[in-house]
Scaffold this active site. Structure first.
Site: not given
Ligand code: KET
Length: 430
Positions: A160, A241, A277
């Site tokens: 990520w 994660d 998500k």
């Molecule tokens: N870890 C991973 C692996 C991840 O893909 C995301 C979000 C997060 C943590 C953080 O998510 P949060 O919204 O803080 O719970 N990924 C998507 C959104 C972004 O980049 O913020 C994405 O990869 O599109």
């Protein structure tokens, strides 16, 4: 801006320009006085690799436009989904305030399993954080201040886009380990173990619990066992994660299997959990950080430090989203409803994989696209190169990240053919 030459959509993001609409409106806006500032030398931050794409998408006026950049679930109609379980939990919210400590308990049980020895022995310090990102950040801050081992986080290549930056900002060093093999479009298992073995003993090992982002490639249970053995022999500190529990297989327990395998050995580890998500609570920032340690007395001390860390960063997390999650996790009927809805989202994504694959066959896109079927979770790592991605966006109005990742959750049946045409054109001509 009076130039006749249109600045292409991606260039606008790359050059940090406001969307065209904003540039125009600022002309009529109030004039700001030019002033000198001690912050004039602050460099312009680059656009975010993922969220920056959404900015460009918003500015595009084409009716064909498609946002496959950010990992956010959409319905067949391309609309965000408010889960029925969430609506119901929200309606009931003030009937019985379970409180936030209850959220931490339920979140930890969801991840580690109700029978988890670590939880039963009180060896976990779990605090509510600002979704997955905030959990990673507080975890990174805690390690940076208190981890007696090497302040080094091993991160998969690719990962990520935000991982490395988060840990760096906490003052941790980062180092990459091989993860994805472009030739096989699968896991580089040997390379991964080799790199992890070569890292300093005691380093922090960042692992995606399931539905690896961006590749959609997860280790098999046997491979997880191999990773576990190296983790033990090198005394590494795993930091899981978990942003997609339920999205990989459609089953919450199955998606928790990797981290449970590790926790059940009794080893110390960290876990950053996101409900963005799987509950569709993106903007509510619902998440939890767990630090599992070898001793319950140590867990108490760790918890006190996690709380101080949060206190100094943002004082305390918002209540609303976490109380919705608490209500769902603590109510068997809502829990059943949520599981069904989660399965529904995972199934729709699966249908989109098949739909896109079939469409690629139908339009005759050159190459082997079976990886789209094999990959797991919200994303497909298409293998498109940067110039191909630029063509996808500039010519076809398809927004995706520059590494070739598309969010399958942003696709709908009616758009598979269009997307396949765009991919075929990009592969053939770029
Ligand atoms: N870890 C991973 C692996 C991840 O893909 C995301 C979000 C997060 C943590 C953080 O998510 P949060 O919204 O803080 O719970 N990924 C998507 C959104 C972004 O980049 O913020 C994405 O990869 O599109």
């Amino acid at each position: 801006m009076t130039s006749d030459i249109p600045i292409n959509r991606l260039a606008r993001v790359a050059l940090h320009l406001a969307p065209e609409s904003e540039t125009q409106s600022s002309i009529s806006g109030q004039q700001t006085r030019a002033m000198s500032s001690r912050f004039l030398d602050v460099p312009q931050a680059p656009p975010d690799a993922i969220l920056g794409i959404s900015e460009a998408f918003k500015a595009d006026t084409s009716p064909d436009k498609m946002n496959l950049g950010v990992g956010a679930y959409r319905t067949e109609e391309g609309k965000p989904l408010v889960l029925g379980a969430v609506r119901e939990a929200e309606r009931r919210e003030y009937l019985n305030m379970g409180g936030i400590p209850e959220f931490c308990k339920l979140a930890a049980a969801l991840a580690f399993g109700k029978g988890s020895a670590a939880l039963q022995e009180g060896r976990n310090a779990t605090i509510q954080c600002l979704s997955g990102t905030g959990s990673l950040r507080v975890g990174g801050e805690f390690l940076s201040s208190f981890y007696p081992g090497p302040k080094l986080v091993l991160i998969p290549t690719p990962s990520w886009a935000n991982h490395k930056a988060i840990f760096k900002r906490c003052g941790m060093q980062t180092q990459e380990y091989r993860y994805y093999k472009p030739e096989t479009r699968g896991l580089d298992y040997e390379g991964m173990l080799e790199d992890i073995r070569a890292a300093p003993d005691g380093a922090v090992l960042l692992l995606h619990a399931c539905a690896h982002n961006p590749t959609g490639v997860d280790p098999t249970p046997e491979q997880w066992q191999g990773i576990l053995e190296v983790t033990q022999s090198k005394k590494l500190l795993p930091f899981f994660d978990s942003a997609y529990q339920g999205f990989a297989s459609g089953d919450l327990d199955r998606d928790g299997a990797s981290l449970r395998m590790f926790a059940d050995t009794g080893m110390e580890m960290l876990l950053a959990q996101s409900f963005a998500k799987n509950m569709g609570l993106y903007g509510e920032r619902v998440g939890a950080l767990s630090v599992v340690v070898g001793d319950a007395a140590a867990a108490k001390k760790v918890e006190s430090q996690l709380k101080i860390t949060a206190r100094q960063m943002y004082s305390n997390p918002p209540r609303h989203g976490a109380s919705i999650a608490t209500r769902i996790l603590g109510d068997p009927a809502l829990m059943d409803q949520w599981k069904q809805e989660l399965k529904g989202m995972a199934d729709r994504i699966h249908t989109m994989r098949q739909g896109l694959y079939d469409a690629l066959q139908e339009v005759g896109a050159p190459g082997d696209w079976t990886h789209i079927l094999k990959q797991i979770g919200m994303f497909s790592f298409t293998g498109l190169t940067r110039p191909q991605v630029e063509n996808m966006t500039n010519k076809w109005h398809v927004y995706m990240t520059f590494d070739g990742r598309i969010s399958m959750a942003g696709l709908s049946s009616g758009k598979c053919k269009y997307l396949a045409e765009a991919i075929k054109d990009s592969v053939e001509n770029c």
